[in-house]
Design an enzyme around this catalytic site. Structure first.
Site, PDB file in Angstrom:
ATOM      1  N   LYS A   1     -22.279 -55.593   5.938  1.00 30.39           N
ATOM      2  CA  LYS A   1     -23.478 -56.217   5.366  1.00 30.39           C
ATOM      3  C   LYS A   1     -24.665 -55.968   6.294  1.00 30.39           C
ATOM      4  O   LYS A   1     -24.812 -56.603   7.331  1.00 30.39           O
ATOM      5  CB  LYS A   1     -23.303 -57.726   5.170  1.00 30.39           C
ATOM      6  CG  LYS A   1     -24.330 -58.224   4.155  1.00 30.39           C
ATOM      7  CD  LYS A   1     -24.802 -59.647   4.344  1.00 30.39           C
ATOM      8  CE  LYS A   1     -25.960 -59.872   5.261  1.00 30.39           C
ATOM      9  NZ  LYS A   1     -27.197 -59.132   5.008  1.00 30.39           N
TER      10      LYS A   1
ATOM     11  N   GLU B   1     -22.408 -61.161  18.733  1.00 32.70           N
ATOM     12  CA  GLU B   1     -23.372 -60.531  19.652  1.00 32.70           C
ATOM     13  C   GLU B   1     -24.730 -61.129  19.318  1.00 32.70           C
ATOM     14  O   GLU B   1     -25.336 -60.780  18.315  1.00 32.70           O
ATOM     15  CB  GLU B   1     -23.391 -59.008  19.452  1.00 32.70           C
ATOM     16  CG  GLU B   1     -22.086 -58.314  19.795  1.00 32.70           C
ATOM     17  CD  GLU B   1     -21.775 -58.301  21.283  1.00 32.70           C
ATOM     18  OE1 GLU B   1     -22.662 -58.642  22.100  1.00 32.70           O
ATOM     19  OE2 GLU B   1     -20.637 -57.954  21.638  1.00 32.70           O
TER      20      GLU B   1
ATOM     21  N   CYS C   1     -32.003 -56.925  21.919  1.00 31.31           N
ATOM     22  CA  CYS C   1     -31.350 -58.150  22.383  1.00 31.31           C
ATOM     23  C   CYS C   1     -31.396 -58.255  23.901  1.00 31.31           C
ATOM     24  O   CYS C   1     -31.403 -59.348  24.449  1.00 31.31           O
ATOM     25  CB  CYS C   1     -29.915 -58.181  21.886  1.00 31.31           C
ATOM     26  SG  CYS C   1     -28.989 -56.703  22.300  1.00 31.31           S
TER      27      CYS C   1
ATOM     28  N   GLU D   1     -35.825 -67.021  22.581  1.00 33.06           N
ATOM     29  CA  GLU D   1     -35.966 -65.582  22.355  1.00 33.06           C
ATOM     30  C   GLU D   1     -37.132 -65.305  21.407  1.00 33.06           C
ATOM     31  O   GLU D   1     -37.176 -65.856  20.308  1.00 33.06           O
ATOM     32  CB  GLU D   1     -34.668 -65.038  21.741  1.00 33.06           C
ATOM     33  CG  GLU D   1     -34.672 -63.533  21.608  1.00 33.06           C
ATOM     34  CD  GLU D   1     -33.428 -63.019  20.897  1.00 33.06           C
ATOM     35  OE1 GLU D   1     -33.044 -63.604  19.870  1.00 33.06           O
ATOM     36  OE2 GLU D   1     -32.857 -62.021  21.356  1.00 33.06           O
TER      37      GLU D   1
HETATM   38  P1  NAD Z   1     -30.514 -62.687  11.877  1.00 28.01           P
HETATM   39  O1  NAD Z   1     -29.579 -63.604  12.551  1.00 28.01           O
HETATM   40  O2  NAD Z   1     -31.656 -63.243  11.130  1.00 28.01           O
HETATM   41  O3  NAD Z   1     -29.720 -61.773  10.823  1.00 28.01           O
HETATM   42  C1  NAD Z   1     -28.635 -60.968  11.216  1.00 28.01           C
HETATM   43  C2  NAD Z   1     -27.772 -60.687  10.003  1.00 28.01           C
HETATM   44  O4  NAD Z   1     -27.165 -61.905   9.574  1.00 28.01           O
HETATM   45  C3  NAD Z   1     -28.523 -60.153   8.783  1.00 28.01           C
HETATM   46  O5  NAD Z   1     -27.734 -59.187   8.139  1.00 28.01           O
HETATM   47  C4  NAD Z   1     -28.663 -61.381   7.910  1.00 28.01           C
HETATM   48  O6  NAD Z   1     -28.775 -61.073   6.537  1.00 28.01           O
HETATM   49  C5  NAD Z   1     -27.352 -62.074   8.190  1.00 28.01           C
HETATM   50  N1  NAD Z   1     -27.329 -63.518   7.924  1.00 28.01           N
HETATM   51  C6  NAD Z   1     -28.309 -64.407   8.123  1.00 28.01           C
HETATM   52  N2  NAD Z   1     -27.876 -65.643   7.779  1.00 28.01           N
HETATM   53  C7  NAD Z   1     -26.595 -65.517   7.380  1.00 28.01           C
HETATM   54  C8  NAD Z   1     -25.592 -66.417   6.924  1.00 28.01           C
HETATM   55  N3  NAD Z   1     -25.836 -67.727   6.809  1.00 28.01           N
HETATM   56  N4  NAD Z   1     -24.376 -65.930   6.610  1.00 28.01           N
HETATM   57  C9  NAD Z   1     -24.116 -64.617   6.739  1.00 28.01           C
HETATM   58  N5  NAD Z   1     -25.019 -63.710   7.152  1.00 28.01           N
HETATM   59  C10 NAD Z   1     -26.250 -64.151   7.476  1.00 28.01           C
HETATM   60  O7  NAD Z   1     -30.998 -61.672  13.005  1.00 28.01           O
HETATM   61  P2  NAD Z   1     -32.078 -60.518  12.892  1.00 28.01           P
HETATM   62  O8  NAD Z   1     -33.446 -61.136  12.856  1.00 28.01           O
HETATM   63  O9  NAD Z   1     -31.715 -59.551  11.824  1.00 28.01           O
HETATM   64  O10 NAD Z   1     -31.871 -59.775  14.295  1.00 28.01           O
HETATM   65  C11 NAD Z   1     -32.454 -60.188  15.480  1.00 28.01           C
HETATM   66  C12 NAD Z   1     -31.449 -60.938  16.331  1.00 28.01           C
HETATM   67  O11 NAD Z   1     -30.312 -60.129  16.586  1.00 28.01           O
HETATM   68  C13 NAD Z   1     -32.001 -61.299  17.696  1.00 28.01           C
HETATM   69  O12 NAD Z   1     -31.673 -62.629  18.009  1.00 28.01           O
HETATM   70  C14 NAD Z   1     -31.289 -60.337  18.639  1.00 28.01           C
HETATM   71  O13 NAD Z   1     -31.164 -60.794  19.958  1.00 28.01           O
HETATM   72  C15 NAD Z   1     -29.973 -60.200  17.966  1.00 28.01           C
HETATM   73  N6  NAD Z   1     -29.304 -58.969  18.415  1.00 28.01           N
HETATM   74  C16 NAD Z   1     -28.248 -59.083  19.281  1.00 28.01           C
HETATM   75  C17 NAD Z   1     -27.626 -57.935  19.771  1.00 28.01           C
HETATM   76  C18 NAD Z   1     -26.467 -58.018  20.718  1.00 28.01           C
HETATM   77  O14 NAD Z   1     -25.733 -57.040  20.836  1.00 28.01           O
HETATM   78  N7  NAD Z   1     -26.254 -59.120  21.409  1.00 28.01           N
HETATM   79  C19 NAD Z   1     -28.097 -56.685  19.373  1.00 28.01           C
HETATM   80  C20 NAD Z   1     -29.186 -56.616  18.504  1.00 28.01           C
HETATM   81  C21 NAD Z   1     -29.778 -57.771  18.024  1.00 28.01           C
END
Ligand code: NAD
Length: 515
Positions: free
Chosen positions: A198, A273, A307, A408
């Site tokens: 997804k 992550e 991240c 963040e």
């Molecule tokens: P997000 O949490 O808004 O969304 C991530 C994914 O989760 C998307 O596909 C979204 O559709 C899905 N999602 C959201 N709510 C959900 C739910 N209730 N159930 C299932 N799926 C759901 O994050 P974002 O804005 O897309 O990405 C940025 C974040 O990702 C930042 O916090 C960043 O630090 C983190 N990130 C972490 C790493 C790592 O390896 N630690 C790498 C890249 C990004």
């Protein structure tokens, strides 16, 4: 609209993405090896972050689509076409996929740029490097060995074996869609699982183009499936689906918490992550020229949308003012522009909600008393009046209890915090709920080693920042995550460990006679 990238000559069999009724590209779901329309017939628009133009429509999946994808993945998991493959044969398929990625790297980079507006120079490297995930884990597939255990029980032979888990759901963010997918997909497939992917609602096109390569490589239908849609709308049905046994999530801490809670209800295994608030710590004995480049790389590469962004710059008091001056000078001639232009150094923010979040935090920082040193506003870029560009922003006089130091931002916003000595640096570095990464800049090797022991984070860089490799584990301490991706640790997350006992003694003792 600039012409959309097309598959290169190396892959003439790749299917073209069709146009929908709006005259734009239309991306469907990918289930059981077929591109299919969503059950509810609904699509949503996607916007180019550079021009603000709507350029494609994507399926708005629902519970029924998630169910179909999970069933397809389960059927493929049980099908001898996949389950019956030897680990070596799986490895060979993965290496073929790696070759196809290399041949089509330009195409993948161009689609991903259109999706999230990242610099093509960075994407070119990322897409070429991505093949390594499939080579590495393809190579590991037939090297996962169980053991024979010398137990304390006579008359039985005990050994262990590793087995795939089943259907794995992978949920990805928008900042590096394909590499972050591959960090999950490659080990999951090498271990023999099937997957439902997804992608983020903001960036899905590159993944839906990429699955065509999976098909070309010869993976059986249903081994890889893609559902698109809004996370809060259909994410829950994926996370709680009874056929899903494991969840691999990369995203923000709030969605991570919700998903982790849901997963716990049905005892699903998870890797998380999540985000970070990583300290980049510069001691007075550092090579300051290198450290300035490291600080800039840490927070302003990819406009801070990583991240591991080194969003807290901890400066020893004696070099504090000088270092900030050097940073400001370094950023003086920074070039904004279209991400496809090799001269461009700063690309736009990927999504409008993310830009709004950055603006919010900049306002909050000023209200809390931080001093704005540079930036703090949108950048206007000639030719792109609707582009989501934002100035690299530096705040000084930040204290570690301010929200700008604790939360963040996920954007080009740097908080500078002074420290007195090593202990003070460690105290400030660890005084956050996150523990993803940290940078340490010092020419004193003993101090560097001491700091790697004291700072609590999953990745620590000494005199460099952002080095990563397929072969090395990556993940967070504390609220930054659960589990590891990359390296051998990465594949172990996708395996179940089974202990097998075989009697070498034909005589089964009577259980009712006390021995
Ligand atoms: P997000 O949490 O808004 O969304 C991530 C994914 O989760 C998307 O596909 C979204 O559709 C899905 N999602 C959201 N709510 C959900 C739910 N209730 N159930 C299932 N799926 C759901 O994050 P974002 O804005 O897309 O990405 C940025 C974040 O990702 C930042 O916090 C960043 O630090 C983190 N990130 C972490 C790493 C790592 O390896 N630690 C790498 C890249 C990004």
């Amino acid at each position: 609209m600039p012409p959309l990238p097309i598959p290169n000559a190396a892959s003439p069999q790749v299917r073209r993405t069709p146009e929908g009724p709006q005259g734009r590209l239309q991306y469907d779901l990918y289930i059981g090896g077929e591109f299919v329309a969503p059950a509810g017939g609904r699509y949503f628009e996607t916007t180019d972050p550079v021009t603000g133009e709507v350029w494609a429509d994507v399926a708005r999946g629902s519970e029924a689509d998630v169910d179909a994808a999970c069933r397809a993945a389960q059927a493929a998991f049980e099908d001898p076409a996949w389950r019956g493959l030897s680990a070596s044969a799986r490895g060979a398929l993965m290496r073929r996929l790696g070759d196809l990625i290399t041949e089509n790297a330009d195409w993948l980079a161009a689609v991903e740029m259109k999706d999230n507006g990242k610099l093509i120079a960075e994407l070119d490297n990322q897409m070429r490097y991505m093949a390594n995930y499939y080579y590495y884990y393809g190579g590991l597939a037939d090297k996962i060995e169980g053991s024979t255990i010398p137990t304390d029980k006579p008359g039985v032979f005990n050994f262990t074996r590793y087995e795939p888990i089943g259907v794995v759901a992978c949920i990805m963010p928008w900042n590096s869609p394909l590499p972050l997918t591959s960090l999950k997909l490659a080990p999951a497939l090498a271990a023999g699982n099937t997957v439902v992917l997804k992608p983020s609602e903001f960036t899905y096109a590159s993944l839906l183009e990429f699955v065509k390569l999976i098909e070309l490589a010869g993976f059986p239908k249903g081994v890889v499936n893609v559902v698109t849609g809004l996370g809060h709308e259909m994410g829950n049905s994926l996370v709680s689906h009874p056929l899903v046994e494991r969840i691999a999530f990369t995203g923000g801490p709030e969605a991570g918490r919700i998903i982790n809670e849901q997963a716990a209800r049905s005892m699903k295994r998870v890797t998380m992550e999540l985000g970070g608030k990583s300290p980049n710590i510069v001691f007075e004995d550092a090579d300051l020229e290198q450290a300035v480049k490291g600080a800039v790389t840490g927070i302003f590469a990819a406009s801070g949308q990583t991240c591991v962004a080194g969003s807290r710059l901890l400066l020893q008091r004696s070099i504090h003012d000088d270092f900030i001056g050097r940073l400001v000078d370094f950023l003086e001639d920074i070039r904004f522009g279209h991400p496809s232009d090799p001269q461009t150094q700063i690309a736009p923010i990927s999504t409008a909600p993310q830009l709004a979040k950055i603006e919010d935090y900049v306002r909050i920082a000023q209200e809390e008393g931080a001093t704005l040193v540079r930036g703090g506003k949108r950048a206007s870029v000639e030719g792109y009046p609707n582009g989501l560009f934002y100035e690299p922003t530096i705040f000084s006089d930040v204290t570690n209890d301010m929200r700008i130091a604790q939360e963040e931002v996920f954007g080009p916003v740097l908080s500078v915090i002074p420290f007195d000595d090593e202990d003070d640096a460690v105290r400030i570095a660890n005084d956050v709920k996150f523990g993803l990464a940290a940078g340490i800049w010092t020419e004193n090797l003993a101090r560097g080693i001491r700091m790697t022991e004291k700072v609590r984070a999953g990745t620590i860089w000494v005199n460099n920042y952002r080095s990563t490799s397929t072969t090395s584990p990556f993940g967070g301490f504390k609220m930054s995550g659960i589990g590891r991706e990359g390296g051998i640790a990465g594949i172990m997350e996708y395996l179940e460990l089974k202990s097998v006992w075989i009697s070498t003694n034909v005589e089964i003792p009577n259980p009712f006679i006390r021995r």
